[in-house]
Structures are given as C-alpha cells and as structure tokens.
Motif scaffolding. Structure first.
Motif, PDB file in Angstrom:
ATOM      1  N   UNK A  57       0.802  -0.969  -0.231  1.00 54.28           N
ATOM      2  CA  UNK A  57      -0.368  -0.448   0.118  1.00 54.28           C
ATOM      3  C   UNK A  57       0.657   0.921  -0.594  1.00 54.28           C
ATOM      4  N   UNK A  58       0.434   2.455  -0.442  1.00 50.73           N
ATOM      5  CA  UNK A  58       0.708   3.962   0.001  1.00 50.73           C
ATOM      6  C   UNK A  58       1.993   3.500   1.788  1.00 50.73           C
ATOM      7  N   UNK A  59       3.165   3.955   1.410  1.00 47.33           N
ATOM      8  CA  UNK A  59       3.725   4.261   2.343  1.00 47.33           C
ATOM      9  C   UNK A  59       3.445   5.940   2.717  1.00 47.33           C
ATOM     10  N   UNK A  60       3.628   5.560   4.250  1.00 45.33           N
ATOM     11  CA  UNK A  60       3.201   6.504   5.427  1.00 45.33           C
ATOM     12  C   UNK A  60       3.949   7.541   5.924  1.00 45.33           C
ATOM     13  N   UNK A  61       3.486   8.305   6.547  1.00 44.29           N
ATOM     14  CA  UNK A  61       4.146   9.278   6.820  1.00 44.29           C
ATOM     15  C   UNK A  61       5.221   8.712   7.881  1.00 44.29           C
ATOM     16  N   UNK A  62       5.384   8.265   8.747  1.00 44.47           N
ATOM     17  CA  UNK A  62       5.778   7.948   9.746  1.00 44.47           C
ATOM     18  C   UNK A  62       7.507   7.066   9.370  1.00 44.47           C
ATOM     19  N   UNK A  63       6.841   5.668   7.838  1.00 45.34           N
ATOM     20  CA  UNK A  63       8.290   5.458   7.119  1.00 45.34           C
ATOM     21  C   UNK A  63       8.220   6.153   6.288  1.00 45.34           C
ATOM     22  N   UNK A  64       7.814   7.468   5.896  1.00 44.44           N
ATOM     23  CA  UNK A  64       8.303   8.506   4.921  1.00 44.44           C
ATOM     24  C   UNK A  64       8.779   8.922   5.517  1.00 44.44           C
ATOM     25  N   UNK A  65       9.508   9.344   6.794  1.00 40.82           N
ATOM     26  CA  UNK A  65      10.298  10.018   7.807  1.00 40.82           C
ATOM     27  C   UNK A  65      11.699   9.108   8.126  1.00 40.82           C
ATOM     28  N   UNK A  66      11.044   7.764   8.460  1.00 37.44           N
ATOM     29  CA  UNK A  66      12.391   6.251   9.097  1.00 37.44           C
ATOM     30  C   UNK A  66      13.173   6.101   7.360  1.00 37.44           C
ATOM     31  N   UNK A  67      13.065   6.853   6.377  1.00 37.46           N
ATOM     32  CA  UNK A  67      13.625   6.297   4.794  1.00 37.46           C
ATOM     33  C   UNK A  67      14.939   6.937   5.183  1.00 37.46           C
ATOM     34  N   UNK A  68      15.705   6.908   5.788  1.00 34.60           N
ATOM     35  CA  UNK A  68      17.320   7.168   5.629  1.00 34.60           C
ATOM     36  C   UNK A  68      17.288   6.806   4.383  1.00 34.60           C
ATOM     37  N   UNK A  85      16.289   8.323   1.456  1.00 33.06           N
ATOM     38  CA  UNK A  85      15.445   9.166  -0.081  1.00 33.06           C
ATOM     39  C   UNK A  85      15.056   7.856  -0.964  1.00 33.06           C
ATOM     40  N   UNK A  86      14.883   7.258  -1.201  1.00 29.73           N
ATOM     41  CA  UNK A  86      13.763   6.396  -2.401  1.00 29.73           C
ATOM     42  C   UNK A  86      12.788   6.539  -2.233  1.00 29.73           C
ATOM     43  N   UNK A  87      11.616   7.206  -0.575  1.00 32.15           N
ATOM     44  CA  UNK A  87      10.281   6.783  -1.304  1.00 32.15           C
ATOM     45  C   UNK A  87       9.764   7.824  -1.769  1.00 32.15           C
ATOM     46  N   UNK A  88       8.624   8.763  -1.995  1.00 26.06           N
ATOM     47  CA  UNK A  88       7.983  10.141  -1.697  1.00 26.06           C
ATOM     48  C   UNK A  88       6.144   9.599  -1.559  1.00 26.06           C
ATOM     49  N   UNK A  89       6.306  10.505  -1.127  1.00 31.46           N
ATOM     50  CA  UNK A  89       4.759  11.007  -1.150  1.00 31.46           C
ATOM     51  C   UNK A  89       4.239   9.981  -2.401  1.00 31.46           C
ATOM     52  N   UNK A  90       2.866   8.908  -1.840  1.00 30.99           N
ATOM     53  CA  UNK A  90       2.417   8.165  -3.152  1.00 30.99           C
ATOM     54  C   UNK A  90       2.956   6.639  -3.122  1.00 30.99           C
ATOM     55  N   UNK A  91       4.156   6.526  -3.202  1.00 31.38           N
ATOM     56  CA  UNK A  91       5.075   5.017  -3.565  1.00 31.38           C
ATOM     57  C   UNK A  91       4.213   4.502  -2.807  1.00 31.38           C
ATOM     58  N   UNK A  92       4.202   3.110  -3.629  1.00 31.59           N
ATOM     59  CA  UNK A  92       3.526   1.566  -2.731  1.00 31.59           C
ATOM     60  C   UNK A  92       5.375   1.212  -2.297  1.00 31.59           C
ATOM     61  N   UNK A 149       5.412  -2.896   0.227  1.00 23.42           N
ATOM     62  CA  UNK A 149       5.069  -3.555   1.437  1.00 23.42           C
ATOM     63  C   UNK A 149       4.625  -3.534   2.646  1.00 23.42           C
ATOM     64  N   UNK A 150       3.970  -4.162   3.405  1.00 31.28           N
ATOM     65  CA  UNK A 150       3.412  -3.793   4.708  1.00 31.28           C
ATOM     66  C   UNK A 150       3.521  -4.787   4.721  1.00 31.28           C
ATOM     67  N   UNK A 151       3.309  -5.534   5.243  1.00 28.97           N
ATOM     68  CA  UNK A 151       3.328  -7.167   5.578  1.00 28.97           C
ATOM     69  C   UNK A 151       4.077  -8.856   4.642  1.00 28.97           C
TER      70      UNK A 151
END
Length: 600
Positions: A161-172, A174-181, A183-185
C-alpha cells in the motif's frame, strides 16, 4: 540650411524616442504574457515506476504479478477544460471534489504537478484515453499494481500500500516519495528491497496545451528504471488452493512441511480473504472492512494463534521419559482413572498402548516421574529441578521459539519455566500438583500450528529438523538451506513412538484418516476450550518410510481431533502424494463441516 538641419535632427530624435517608447510600452503591456508563455513550456520530472518482482510457487506457477494502473496529476497554472461535466464523468468525481482537488493543488504550487486521481485501472483508462486531450494541465503516469491470479496465501504474501508518514520520515535512503507503494506485511515487507526494483525518471517538455513536445536535453539526464527481483516460494499452489478449499467455512489453520528440507508446502489460515481486495484504489475501504470483521480474516492463525497442544504433546512426553530411562518399551503398569479425567479405559498399559489409547492417567504418572525424581528431599525444590530439565527438552523441539521464521510476524508460544511459576505462586510455593495439567499438553503450555508442523517433521525425520522456510530463490539464485538441528534423544526412541503413531491412525483415535494406499502416522488432540466447543488438533506425516510431507492442523470449536483435523490432514497428504483424492466420501464429510453433531 542650418534651420533645415536642425529640423531633420529633431525629427530623427523624435522618431528614435517614439521607437523606444513603443518598445517599452510593448514590453510593459505584454510582459506577463511572455512570462506565462515561458512558464507553460515547462519541464516535468516524471517518475517511471518499476514492475514489482513476480512471486511464483515451487513449480514456477505465478502467484503474484502486476497489472497497469494510472495516476493523474494536475498543474493548476495550465488547467483548462471546455466541458467540465465531461471531466467529472471521466473521473467519477463531483464538482465539489474537483474544486477541492484544484484548491489543494494550488496551495502546493500553481506551477508544479499535484496528485489528482490515483490508481485508475486499465479498462477505465482505455475508456477515457481519447478525451484526455480536452483536459489541459492534467497528465498521467503508469504505475504497476499488485494482481493475484488466485485468492490464495494472503496472510504470508502480505500486501502493498501507499507509504505512510512515519515510514517516509524513517526512510534514510530517500528512495520513497509520498504516494509510492511499499510492502506492508509478509513476504512483500520482508523482501521489499528485492521486490521493489529501482525507480527511473524522465525529464519531459510540455507546451501550453499540456502536450509533450519531447525530452529535456535529448534524454541525457533521464534514469533507466530497474525492475524488481522475482521470488520463488516453496509453496505448492495447487496444494495450497486445496487446503484453503477444505478450510472454507471453518476457523483454524493448516501447515504442511517437507521434512527433508523444512520447506513449507502449504500454510493456510481461515477465515481468509482475497488479496486483490488490498490492491488498488479501494484498499483503505476494504482494509477497514476486513478489520471490522469479527472473525478476523486478516489474523494469521497459522503463525500467530496459540493453543495448548493437547494429546499430541504426549508424543514428546514419551520421548523424554524414554531418554531419561523413566520407562522402557516393555514396561506395563496398571492404570486406574483416579487422577485426571480420561476417555481411555482402566487397565494394563505399556507406552505404545498409552499413546494409541491416549491415556491421560498414564501420562499423568509419567509426567510426575519426570518432574519428581527425588533429587531433593524438599518436594518444592525437587519440582523446580524437574521442571527445569523438562523445559530444556521441550525447547529442543523448537517450542517456545519463532523457529527463526522471519518472513512474517510469528508467535513464540509459551513453555512455562520455574521463573513463571515463581512469579505466580511464589518461590518454593508450587509443586507437581500445581502443574500436572502439563502432563497432557494443557495448562499454561502454548504452541503455534507452525511449531506443531515442525514437531511432526521432527517425528518424520526421527530426531532432527530444519527451521521452516518458504523462500527458495531470488532472481534464480538459490537461498541457502537452513542448518540441520539435531534433537539429543536416541533415534530408536523415535522409531518406537512412530510405530505407535502408525497404530493411532490404523485403529486409534485417528482411524478416520486411515487409507489403505498410504501409511500415515499421526496423533490427535481434543484441545480443551473454556469458551465453547473443544478445538480439533492433529499432527502427522507420510509415508512412514522416506516421508514426503509432515502436517499440523488446528480447527477451532470442532470437537474431537479424530474428526475435523485428522480428516483434513489426511486429505491434504493424499492430495500431495497422489495428486488426486480417492476418498471422496471423506472430502464430502470435510466440506460439509458437520463435526460436532455427528456420532461415531
């Protein structure tokens, strides 16, 4: 003459002044227009999403692939629409939604693209593609989305699913952008870096009409996309499909393992759900509905649910007793029914008969001998010493651990220790009489279906196992097999107990699972449940020699282990070894699911 020259000079000066003034006037009046034109010929950085890696089964049958969807972006400065109603119908939105989307985009930037509509499927996109020219300032970008050919294995595969704010902030990275998919589980999460690939991008020029007029700098600054790596699982998708069919309308789980490798052949939890529900633009609504379901279809019972092992645990108690020489193969003792509730009759018992008849009172006495070996005159201390030794043996079989299974969240179950009872009763204030329910696999002892399938594999191997594993290859590179783990109990004791397991199926509580074409060794459990009907449990393996499959099943609120769990396990074994089902009567019995009211 001098007057004429003066006049000519004045006229020339006037003409030059008029030219300069007119130029200044022109620039002043049309400056904004030039600015707008320069802005409208814009450069857009367009992400190119990689195709996520394909997931297939052990026979190279595709389980998870990708389907094209389309995200739409809007640039407010360029937005022009002649027929607003046509736009609203094309995107199935209201006028209020359009105004809101436009205002949100303007607050971000009037010159830069903002998301307008997410994950339009391919059929809807095809129906509006010819109209897109009429919607100036709206652009689209293809985006692969997960597609599941068969609605199987959702709990282990996980979802994206779409990456959430917490995951986005912890992405060291810098690969992901808002709206990127992301793996969640499950496997989708554990192997995210392998499956996701690497995004590419193109710098494209667009004119005032939103029409692409070519690449910026001839594409020299573009980055080529790199698709995700494919993953091959150990699961047999046809067997998995059959297991899930047998579990329909039931609550429980089944885990099947190849004993010689630890590879998981099937792992199912019921109730289940179609994994396609958690793919695409309706993800949030569908996920909320699944969460609200009181039967918990998202809950992975095969890995997370814990149960008392019940009578299946008597096999392990037998091995401990034999290894510690507390019993011998030919020893017979008289068993009455005074100590604990029992369905087995009173009489003379050796260990084999006690396993086949599942004598609770026999194993009550055996467990008392394991716990109280007179190593200390104080019965409380003696019980502590005995339980410490017992716990070590139990943990050798992988109980109380996650079996190093990292593909998904896994419960460790619970093996009670002296520390636990000290905290509950107090130090030196508990003894055998407080813990005797452990003798028949009840009480505080808790296991998972995965652990019990692994226990069945240990019995099949006569004393060793490989930690359960489910990923065979990543991009055709084989994953190293787990190390062999040896159980420090004599192999001949396993042979003795396995012989008894064969007799359990031939003439004991699992006789419904008997097949003349196949030697199945097993043990049933009728697991006590204080909240309703007892749970039905079974572990087993087949064939007896050179085993190909080990299995565990827990079916909740289904009564005796010899009914639901043994029948389902027997059918799964038959399906895997022969590829077909001969005992249609048993299959019909399981599919009907009437396990409680039927009489033997």
């Amino acid at each position: 003459m001098s007057g004429d020259k003066s006049l000519i000079f004045k006229i020339l000066l006037l003409l030059i002044s008029l030219i300069i003034l007119s130029r200044l006037f022109y620039l002043q009046i049309y400056e904004d227009k030039y600015h707008e034109l320069s802005e409208n010929n814009t450069v857009h950085l367009e992400s190119i999403y990689p195709s996520r890696g394909i997931i297939s089964d052990r026979n190279d049958t595709v389980i998870v692939e990708n389907k094209p969807t389309y995200d739409f972006y809007i640039i407010p400065k360029q937005f022009r629409v002649k027929d607003t109603l046509e736009l609203l119908r094309s995107f199935s939105i209201s006028k209020e939604e359009l105004i809101n989307k436009l205002n949100v985009a303007k607050r971000y930037s009037i010159h830069r693209p903002s998301i307008f509509y997410k994950e339009m499927d391919h059929s809807d996109f095809a129906s509006i593609q010819s109209k897109l020219y009429n919607f100036k300032g709206i652009f689209h970008s293809p985006k692969p989305t997960r597609f599941y050919r068969s609605p199987i294995l959702p709990h282990v595969l996980g979802y994206v699913s779409e990456i959430g704010p917490t995951q986005l902030n912890s992405d060291s990275t810098n690969y992901y952008l808002q709206g990127d998919l992301i793996g969640m589980s499950g496997i989708e999460k554990t192997y995210e870096k392998d499956l996701r690939g690497i995004k590419g991008y193109k710098l494209k020029l667009y004119d005032v009409n939103g029409i692409s007029v070519g690449s910026f700098n001839d594409g020299n600054d573009d980055r080529i996309v790199s698709n995700g790596k494919n993953i091959k699982l150990s699961v047999d998708s046809q067997l998995q499909l059959y297991v899930e069919r047998l579990l329909e309308g039931k609550i429980g789980s089944v885990v099947a393992i190849e004993p010689s490798s630890g590879q998981i052949l099937a792992i199912a939890s019921s109730p289940s759900y179609d994994p396609n529900l958690l793919s695409g633009r309706n993800y949030s609504k569908n996920f909320l509905n699944l969460q609200k379901d009181t039967l918990k279809p998202i809950y992975n019972r095969a890995l997370m649910a814990t149960y008392p092992p019940g009578s299946m645990f008597k096999l392990l108690q037998s091995l401990i007793g034999l290894e510690k020489q507390l019993i011998n193969y030919d020893d017979e003792i008289y068993i009455n029914l005074n100590n604990i509730g029992d369905l087995a009759p009173e009489g003379m018992y050796d260990l084999s008969k006690a396993i086949v008849k599942s004598s609770n009172n026999y194993f009550f006495k055996l467990f008392r001998n394991i716990i109280n070996q007179n190593k200390n005159l104080n019965t409380y201390v003696d019980s502590r010493i005995g339980l410490e030794e017992w716990s070590k043996y139990v943990k050798m079989f992988g109980l109380g651990s996650n079996l190093n299974f990292t593909t998904s969240s896994v419960s460790k179950g619970f093996v009670p220790s002296p520390t636990y009872y000290n905290s509950y009763y107090g130090i030196n204030r508990w003894k055998f009489s407080n813990i005797y329910s452990l003798s028949i696999g009840q009480g505080e002892l808790l296991v998972t279906p995965l652990q019990m399938a692994n226990f069945a594999a240990i019995m099949a191997n006569r004393g060793y196992y490989y930690n359960p594993n489910i990923v065979l290859e990543i991009d055709e590179k084989k994953i190293a097999q787990p190390n062999l783990i040896d159980i420090d109990i004599d192999e001949k004791h396993f042979e003795y107990v396995v012989d008894a397991m064969e007799e359990v199926v031939n003439s004991g509580s699992a006789r419904r699972a008997y097949s003349k074409d196949l030697i199945l060794c097993g043990k049933t459990s009728t697991v006590q449940n204080p909240f309703g009907y007892d749970h039905s449990g079974f572990i087993g393996f087949a064939p007896k020699s050179n085993p190909k499959i080990a299995i565990a099943a827990y079916i909740e609120n289904s009564g005796w282990g010899g009914r639901a769990a043994a029948s389902i396990s027997s059918l799964v074994v038959e399906k895997y070894i022969f590829g077909d089902i001969k005992r249609k009567w048993l299959e019909t019995y399981v599919l009907n699911g009437d396990f409680i009211d039927e009489e033997d």
